[in-house]
Design a protein around this motif. Structure first.
Motif, short mmCIF file in Angstrom:
data_model
loop_
_atom_site.label_atom_id
_atom_site.label_comp_id
_atom_site.label_asym_id
_atom_site.label_seq_id
_atom_site.Cartn_x
_atom_site.Cartn_y
_atom_site.Cartn_z
N THR A 277 4.31 10.93 -18.07
CA THR A 277 4.73 11.34 -19.40
C THR A 277 6.10 10.77 -19.74
O THR A 277 6.33 10.26 -20.85
N PHE A 278 7.02 10.83 -18.79
CA PHE A 278 8.36 10.30 -19.01
C PHE A 278 8.30 8.79 -19.24
O PHE A 278 8.97 8.25 -20.13
N LEU A 279 7.48 8.09 -18.47
CA LEU A 279 7.31 6.65 -18.65
C LEU A 279 6.73 6.34 -20.03
O LEU A 279 7.15 5.39 -20.69
N ARG A 280 5.77 7.15 -20.46
CA ARG A 280 5.16 6.92 -21.78
C ARG A 280 6.20 7.10 -22.89
O ARG A 280 6.27 6.29 -23.82
N LEU A 281 7.03 8.11 -22.79
CA LEU A 281 8.05 8.35 -23.81
C LEU A 281 9.13 7.27 -23.78
O LEU A 281 9.64 6.87 -24.83
N LEU A 282 9.48 6.80 -22.59
CA LEU A 282 10.43 5.69 -22.50
C LEU A 282 9.90 4.46 -23.21
O LEU A 282 10.64 3.72 -23.88
N ASN A 283 8.59 4.24 -23.09
CA ASN A 283 7.97 3.09 -23.73
C ASN A 283 7.82 3.30 -25.24
O ASN A 283 8.15 2.40 -26.03
N LEU B 47 15.99 13.17 -27.33
CA LEU B 47 15.57 13.97 -26.18
C LEU B 47 15.51 13.11 -24.92
O LEU B 47 15.97 13.54 -23.85
N ILE B 48 14.97 11.90 -25.01
CA ILE B 48 14.88 11.01 -23.84
C ILE B 48 16.26 10.54 -23.42
O ILE B 48 16.59 10.49 -22.23
N GLN B 49 17.10 10.19 -24.38
CA GLN B 49 18.47 9.78 -24.06
C GLN B 49 19.26 10.90 -23.40
O GLN B 49 20.16 10.65 -22.59
N TYR B 50 18.91 12.13 -23.72
CA TYR B 50 19.61 13.28 -23.16
C TYR B 50 19.38 13.43 -21.66
O TYR B 50 20.15 14.09 -20.97
N GLN B 51 18.32 12.80 -21.16
CA GLN B 51 18.03 12.86 -19.72
C GLN B 51 18.84 11.84 -18.93
O GLN B 51 18.69 11.74 -17.71
N THR C 124 26.09 12.60 -22.39
CA THR C 124 24.82 11.95 -22.09
C THR C 124 24.68 10.74 -23.01
O THR C 124 25.52 10.50 -23.87
N GLN C 125 23.61 9.99 -22.84
CA GLN C 125 23.37 8.84 -23.70
C GLN C 125 23.07 9.25 -25.14
O GLN C 125 23.15 8.42 -26.05
N ALA C 126 22.75 10.53 -25.36
CA ALA C 126 22.48 11.01 -26.72
C ALA C 126 23.74 11.51 -27.41
O ALA C 126 23.70 11.81 -28.60
N SER C 127 24.85 11.61 -26.68
CA SER C 127 26.08 12.15 -27.27
C SER C 127 26.55 11.29 -28.43
O SER C 127 26.49 10.06 -28.38
#
Length: 248
Positions: free
Chosen positions: A51-57, A105-109, A129-132
């Motif tokens: 799921t994480f890989l799918r969202l990254l893509n 959300l993904i950048q927040y990880q 985080t990367q979302a900041s």
């Protein structure tokens, strides 16, 4: 004479041996360079991050992060939520986010710095985080365990414990996460909506004197006059009837 010939032969053999060694060293392949660092390969090898890989893509952030790995001086730390972590979310959580919010959300990880379990203990909270950015609170608080090999991550909405590194070598650390980190900006308590002010009550204007009279109908004086007129009329009729009776 024999001694000189032996020495000359020995020198010749030594020279030949050195030349052979040098030639072999020149033609021998050098050490194989390590394969390029690839976050996707690390997650695929982990076996439970589909799921994480799918969202990254889908968000295209995976390609962006992969590119930044080659130029970053500080490195990155990824908290990779497992498939089970996404299943623990309330139904419809991801679908209720628009495309920009899914990217956030993904950048927040991802933390824009390379952390080991040891360096987490010296991190200064809150950690960006990367979302900041300017769109809300996208930081986390990290607390490293004194014994090492563990860190608690808090978002203000939830808290999770990290104790398993999938990969850790500069410039990248990837940690297995049993929960999806939920940023306060997206999942925190929303302030109550301000109650709409009631419209101003219409002021009850007192009717003017003329209006009041019209509303109330004929004045008492007029009513009294009409009554007296009717009484006098009936009296005149009765009087006339009486006179006629006398005459007859």
């Amino acid at each position: 004479m024999a001694s000189s010939q032996s020495l000359l032969l020995l020198l010749s053999l030594s020279t030949l041996l050195l030349l052979l060694v040098a030639a072999e060293a020149a033609t021998a392949p050098g050490p194989t360079p390590p394969p390029p660092l690839n976050l996707t390969d690390i997650l695929v090898k982990g076996g439970q991050y589909a799921t994480f890989l799918r969202l990254l893509n889908e968000t295209q952030y995976g390609a962006q992060l992969q590119s930044q790995l080659n130029t970053s001086y500080d490195g990155f730390t990824v908290f990779a939520p497992s498939d089970n972590a996404f299943q623990k979310l309330k139904q419809g959580t991801l679908n209720n986010l628009n495309s920009q919010q899914q990217v956030q959300l993904i950048q927040y990880q991802v933390l824009p710095k390379y952390y080991t379990f040891a360096t987490f203990q010296t991190a200064s909270n809150p950690v960006p985080t990367q979302a900041s950015g300017s769109d809300g609170v996208y930081t986390v608080n990290v607390t490293g365990a004194p014994t090492g090999q563990q860190v608690n991550v808090s978002t203000g909405v939830m808290e999770t414990r990290i104790n398993n590194a999938l990969y850790s070598a500069f410039p990248l650390s990837v940690y297995a996460a049993d929960d999806v980190l939920l940023p306060y900006a997206l999942f925190g308590a929303k302030p109550p909506a301000a109650a709409a002010s009631p419209p101003p009550a219409a002021s009850a204007e007192k009717p003017k004197k003329g209006d009041q009279s019209a509303a109330e109908g004929p004045s008492t004086k007029e009513n009294s006059g009409s009554y007296k007129g009717r009484v006098m009329g009936w009296g005149f009729v009765v009087g006339m009837v009486a006179m006629v009776g006398i005459v007859l």
